[in-house]
Scaffold this active site. Structure first.
Site, mmCIF file in Angstrom:
data_model
loop_
_atom_site.group_PDB
_atom_site.id
_atom_site.type_symbol
_atom_site.label_atom_id
_atom_site.label_comp_id
_atom_site.label_asym_id
_atom_site.label_seq_id
_atom_site.Cartn_x
_atom_site.Cartn_y
_atom_site.Cartn_z
ATOM 1 N N HIS A 61 0.802 -1.233 0.000
ATOM 2 C CA HIS A 61 0.000 0.000 0.000
ATOM 3 C C HIS A 61 0.825 1.269 0.000
ATOM 4 O O HIS A 61 0.268 2.361 0.156
ATOM 5 C CB HIS A 61 -0.921 0.050 1.220
ATOM 6 N N LYS A 90 -7.674 14.135 4.617
ATOM 7 C CA LYS A 90 -6.844 12.933 4.571
ATOM 8 C C LYS A 90 -5.788 13.099 5.653
ATOM 9 O O LYS A 90 -5.690 14.172 6.254
ATOM 10 C CB LYS A 90 -6.175 12.781 3.198
ATOM 11 N N ARG A 91 -4.992 12.060 5.920
ATOM 12 C CA ARG A 91 -3.915 12.234 6.890
ATOM 13 C C ARG A 91 -3.018 13.392 6.466
ATOM 14 O O ARG A 91 -2.849 13.667 5.271
ATOM 15 C CB ARG A 91 -3.093 10.928 6.997
ATOM 16 N N LYS A 110 1.408 14.438 0.726
ATOM 17 C CA LYS A 110 0.035 14.736 0.294
ATOM 18 C C LYS A 110 -0.145 16.225 -0.001
ATOM 19 O O LYS A 110 -1.136 16.645 -0.566
ATOM 20 C CB LYS A 110 -0.962 14.261 1.347
ATOM 21 N N THR A 160 -8.354 6.763 -1.844
ATOM 22 C CA THR A 160 -9.714 6.235 -1.943
ATOM 23 C C THR A 160 -10.713 7.356 -1.665
ATOM 24 O O THR A 160 -11.853 7.296 -2.134
ATOM 25 C CB THR A 160 -9.943 5.076 -0.948
ATOM 26 N N LYS A 209 -14.584 8.532 -3.306
ATOM 27 C CA LYS A 209 -15.794 8.905 -2.569
ATOM 28 C C LYS A 209 -16.316 10.249 -3.058
ATOM 29 O O LYS A 209 -17.519 10.432 -3.252
ATOM 30 C CB LYS A 209 -15.502 8.974 -1.061
HETATM 31 C C1 26W Z 1 4.433 0.825 9.759
HETATM 32 C C2 26W Z 1 3.673 2.092 9.756
HETATM 33 C C3 26W Z 1 2.713 2.152 8.638
HETATM 34 C C4 26W Z 1 1.369 2.018 8.888
HETATM 35 C C5 26W Z 1 0.471 2.055 7.852
HETATM 36 C C6 26W Z 1 3.164 2.312 7.343
HETATM 37 C C7 26W Z 1 2.266 2.335 6.310
HETATM 38 C C8 26W Z 1 0.921 2.198 6.561
HETATM 39 C C9 26W Z 1 -0.079 2.177 5.439
HETATM 40 C C10 26W Z 1 0.470 1.347 4.312
HETATM 41 C C11 26W Z 1 -0.452 3.550 5.022
HETATM 42 C C12 26W Z 1 -1.708 3.578 4.192
HETATM 43 O O1 26W Z 1 -2.797 3.638 4.720
HETATM 44 N N1 26W Z 1 -1.557 3.580 2.866
HETATM 45 C C13 26W Z 1 -2.660 3.952 2.000
HETATM 46 O O2 26W Z 1 -3.372 2.804 1.590
HETATM 47 C C14 26W Z 1 -4.530 3.162 0.858
HETATM 48 C C15 26W Z 1 -5.291 1.895 0.560
HETATM 49 O O3 26W Z 1 -4.622 1.113 -0.357
HETATM 50 C C16 26W Z 1 -4.138 3.920 -0.402
HETATM 51 O O4 26W Z 1 -5.298 4.322 -1.062
HETATM 52 C C17 26W Z 1 -3.287 5.130 -0.061
HETATM 53 O O5 26W Z 1 -2.811 5.754 -1.229
HETATM 54 C C18 26W Z 1 -2.118 4.721 0.808
HETATM 55 O O6 26W Z 1 -1.405 5.854 1.265
#
Ligand code: 26W
Length: 830
Positions: free
Chosen positions: A376, A565-566, A571, A673, A677
């Protein structure tokens, strides 16, 4: 009980269940029953009690279907998929469950008859915020679509006591408050299932043991600190199809007789302390969504999830097949939601080797045929690596196994590329700093590896995972994300739903491609007017939320320009703020010819340890304050930072949005995503060629999308000679904006607080290249302003965006996962 008697009882129970009824009167009765008899309250009780009573009433009506689905799943011999995820960002469930059961009208009437408002009761539900952002919400949308498609998929996650923190803004700064979402230990949708509790081991040591009978060597993992995993099941109803799938969330519990020996030795305090240490495992969700922080507890959480879930699946298989695992991989598939659960590869090996005395090759064949990994993110700082010493202390046996997986894997690499030591070193699961690289473990152990949008999947093959792509090209594939239209249109936009029903019926609720039919009405005057009216009402609802949470007043005629968004540098909320400052400076200069009034909304949480992101929030708030308080600006420009952005807030935000901001540096956003929406609900996107924006643009065409900014290869190329000063020098508008920022105009009594932000944008090392995209962003925004003045034209774009959003449903995404990866047969439960 005899088999015949059992069937008879089951039939009787099913009858009683049916007799619960789905009529208005039945909901009234159920509600009053719970409120009076279970909760001991009257109809004038606090709305929290009303919510409790109603949710129990609704849950009762899910139970029968849930049981049916569960039994159908366990009875027949068919393949099942398991979605392993550290996050499920569920949000509220009452509205959604009413929708999927098809009983909204009945419940609304029932509440009305009792003098209550269903809407108010729905709003009393706390969000289940068991996720950070995109990845967690995606998992929740997936669950909804799988149930609707009747796919036998079970979710496995953690029941965090504290979900994503609550965000408050104080003097412009983010303050984090704990989110004790379970309140007084109560979540109406879950069902504790103590009978399926599992034991998870930590620590201890391993040694070899020779079986005196068979002479076989096995490894024992002993003197461990054990933690009990107790499952809580959450029902996931499909849309009006009698199917209710299961999301199983594990909660950590100390062993019942925790450390009695220590207790007896007089170490009462230590024993109790150890109990709380065990239960700490599922205490809190880590609020990081982009960089790992390497905390020991996080690794424990990951292993806890993986071990409990795999034991659960294997035990059930064993019960049915008596230790015969020949067909296991043909009947079970595990989808790993990012690398967080990639320990599953080692853990399933451990179970087969140690608990079932399987040979390595046989075990490996099964394991590597039933794991699939979804990536992701491309951000290198998000790639999880755990120090070997930490692993050794916490998980000695899984570490042994990872070493052996790596040894055999590297042999393969050496055979394919003899003498290529650089590549050998690059690809090792244990890196040169003695860390376990979780992504490589996932890749080596999986038969499928996918990205979440076309561009992202391509970049994985070209860049991050190129070595692995060369070795196993056929493992790589793309599955573009989606969102569920049940929550993100039908439930959150009732006005739009009613309009669509009148024009094209309701088939779109389970087949989003049907939305294309509204394009036939794009010139139909009454339809166009109704469309505009719906948007206007949704904007009024959003304006009210803004007013309530920030005090800022929005006029509904203005352009609603939204970025939620975050908060992250990639971003580029900063780019958005530069545009806001640019508009402000134009107003102050009196350059307001052909002006479009604009309301800018920004919302999102910053990871508590991400100083720059927190500072960006402060900047947004300071800029907002100066602008909103300036009478000269008036309604021309309003800016609001919505606090505590979460699922239930987005349900109000996306229907009321005109412009959707998707402005990440090209090549950095895996998919996005939120963009989908907004699009579904008739917003027009301003975006870079990044993530799923690429596919959105393809769907709507350039006339209905505001594209700007560098493309991925251009970003890569410019890295080598990026000169932000050049952009400042050659752009008068940018100079004015930077001048305002640097003069301290937005922090007059807080000197220097934005220096770091300013320096980061002016640095030739700025990886996000904010200033490089300034000009084309400002130009695109200017076009938007003009286009919005032509209401009819804007309305057409809005309709087209929604009409062409058909492929961004998770129903499509799940169908693709199933066709290409899982290969499950939909289960008709009747
Ligand atoms: C280890 C810390 C950590 C925690 C969560 C690193 C990375 C993440 C996730 C991978 C971050 C995340 O939410 N990524 C998002 O995933 C969405 C669903 O696929 C995508 O639409 C977003 O672009 C992506 O940033």
């Amino acid at each position: 009980m005899s088999a015949a008697k059992k069937t008879e009882t089951a039939k009787k129970l099913a009858k009683i269940q049916q007799d619960l009824g789905m009529k208005t009167q039945d909901f009234e009765n159920g509600f009053v029953h719970y409120l009076y008899n279970m909760l001991g309250r009257n109809v004038d009780a606090d709305v929290e009690y009303q919510f409790r009573a109603l949710s129990y009433t609704v849950r009762d009506r899910l139970m029968g279907f849930w049981k049916q689905t569960w039994n159908a799943n366990n009875k027949s011999e068919h393949k099942k998929a398991y979605y392993l995820s550290m996050e499920f960002l569920i949000g509220r469930s009452l509205t959604n469950n009413l929708l999927n059961l098809g009983v909204e009208t009945e419940t609304e009437k029932a509440m009305y008859e009792l003098g209550l408002s269903l809407e108010e009761i729905e709003e009393a539900e706390k969000d289940a915020g068991l996720g950070n952002g995109g990845l967690g919400r995606l998992a929740a949308c997936f669950m909804d679509s799988c149930a609707t498609l009747q796919l036998p998929v079970m979710g496995y996650g953690l029941r965090y006591e504290y979900g994503m923190f609550k965000q408050r803004i104080q003097n412009g700064y983010q303050i984090e408050d704990p989110d004790h979402w379970l309140g007084f230990g109560f979540y109406p949708w879950e069902l504790q299932r103590t009978e399926y509790a599992r034991t998870v081991k930590f620590g201890g040591m391993t040694h070899l043991f020779k079986d005196p009978h068979t002479g076989k060597l096995t490894t024992l993992w002993e003197e461990t600190d054990d933690v009990i995993a107790v499952p809580f099941d959450v029902p996931i109803p499909g849309f009006k199809n009698n199917t209710v799938n299961t999301l199983r969330l594990w909660s950590a519990c100390a062993e019942e007789d925790f450390n009695l020996s220590e207790f007896n030795a007089g170490s009462y305090f230590e024993a109790v302390a150890q109990k709380s240490e065990a239960e700490n495992i599922t205490m809190v969700l880590y609020p990081n969504d982009s960089s790992e922080n390497g905390k020991e507890l996080r690794l424990k959480q990951q292993y806890f999830l993986v071990s409990a879930s795999l034991q659960d699946v294997v035990c059930q298989w064993d019960k049915k097949h008596g230790g015969n695992f020949t067909d296991f991989a043909d009947n079970n598939v595990f989808q790993l939601n990012d690398t967080h659960p990639s320990l599953a590869v080692a853990e399933l090996m451990r179970i087969f080797l140690d608990d079932y005395a399987m040979e390595w090759d046989e075990a490996w064949h099964i394991v590597s045929s039933c794991m699939a990994y979804t990536n992701h993110t491309l951000l290198p700082e998000a790639l999880e690596r755990w120090p070997v010493p930490l692993f050794q202390r916490l998980l000695p046996r899984p570490l042994d196994i990872i070493y052996e997986i790596n040894r055999r894997f590297l042999k393969q690499v050496a055979m394919r590329w003899p003498g290529d030591t650089a590549r050998f070193r690059r690809m090792s699961i244990i890196d040169e700093h003695n860390n376990v690289c979780m992504a490589y473990l996932a890749i080596v152990g999986s038969f499928s590896i996918n990205g979440v949008a076309a561009l992202h999947s391509q970049l994985l093959k070209d860049g991050l995972f190129n070595d692995f792509y060369q070795l196993w090209p056929n493992r790589f594939n793309n599955k573009t994300n989606g969102v569920t239209q049940r929550r993100w249109m039908a439930a959150c936009n009732p006005g739009l739903r009613a309009l669509l029903k009148e024009k094209i019926g309701e088939d779109w609720i389970t087949d989003l491609t049907q939305l294309s039919k509204i394009e036939d009405f794009v010139h139909d005057k009454p339809f166009r007017q109704a469309w505009m009216k719906v948007k206007r009402e949704n904007k009024a609802r959003l304006a009210q939320l803004v007013k309530e949470t920030t005090g800022v007043e929005f006029k509904v005629d203005s352009l609603f320009d939204v970025q939620v968004k975050r908060i992250h540098e990639y971003k580029r909320q900063l780019l958005n703020i530069l545009h806001v400052i640019h508009l402000y400076s134009k107003i102050k200069r009196g350059d307001t010819d052909k002006w479009t009034n604009r309301c800018v909304i920004i919302g999102g949480k910053a990871a508590p340890g991400y100083a720059m992101a927190k500072n960006i929030i402060k900047l947004i708030n300071n800029v907002a304050e100066i602008i909103n308080d300036d009478p000269e600006v008036g309604d021309k420009l309003k800016v609001a930072f919505i606090p505590n952005y979460r699922v239930s807030a987005m349900e109000i935000i996306c229907p009321g949005t005109d412009v959707s901001e998707q402005i990440s540096t090209a090549g950095k956003e895996a998919s996005g995503t939120g963009n989908m929406k907004f699009m579904m609900n008739g917003a027009v996107t301003i975006g870079t060629l990044d993530g799923a924006n690429v596919e959105i643009l393809e769907a709507v065409g350039e006339d209905n999308f505001y594209l700007f900014g560098l493309k991925t290869p251009e970003v890569e190329e410019m890295k080598h000679h990026y000169n932000p000063q050049h952009f400042i020098d050659s752009d008068e508008d940018l100079r004015a904006v930077m001048g305002l920022l640097e003069s301290g105009h937005f922090n007059q009594f807080e000197p220097n607080i934005f220096n770091e932000i300013i320096n980061s944008m002016k640095s030739p090392q700025d990886p996000w290249m904010t200033l490089a995209d300034f000009r084309s962003y400002i130009n695109a925004q200017h076009e938007i302003g003009l286009a919005f003045q032509d209401h009819e034209h804007w309305n057409t774009m809005s309709i087209i965006n929604s009409a062409r959003s058909g492929s961004f449903s998770t129903d499509r995404t799940m169908t693709e996962y199933n066709d290409d990866i899982w290969k499950l047969t939909p289960l008709d439960v009747g």
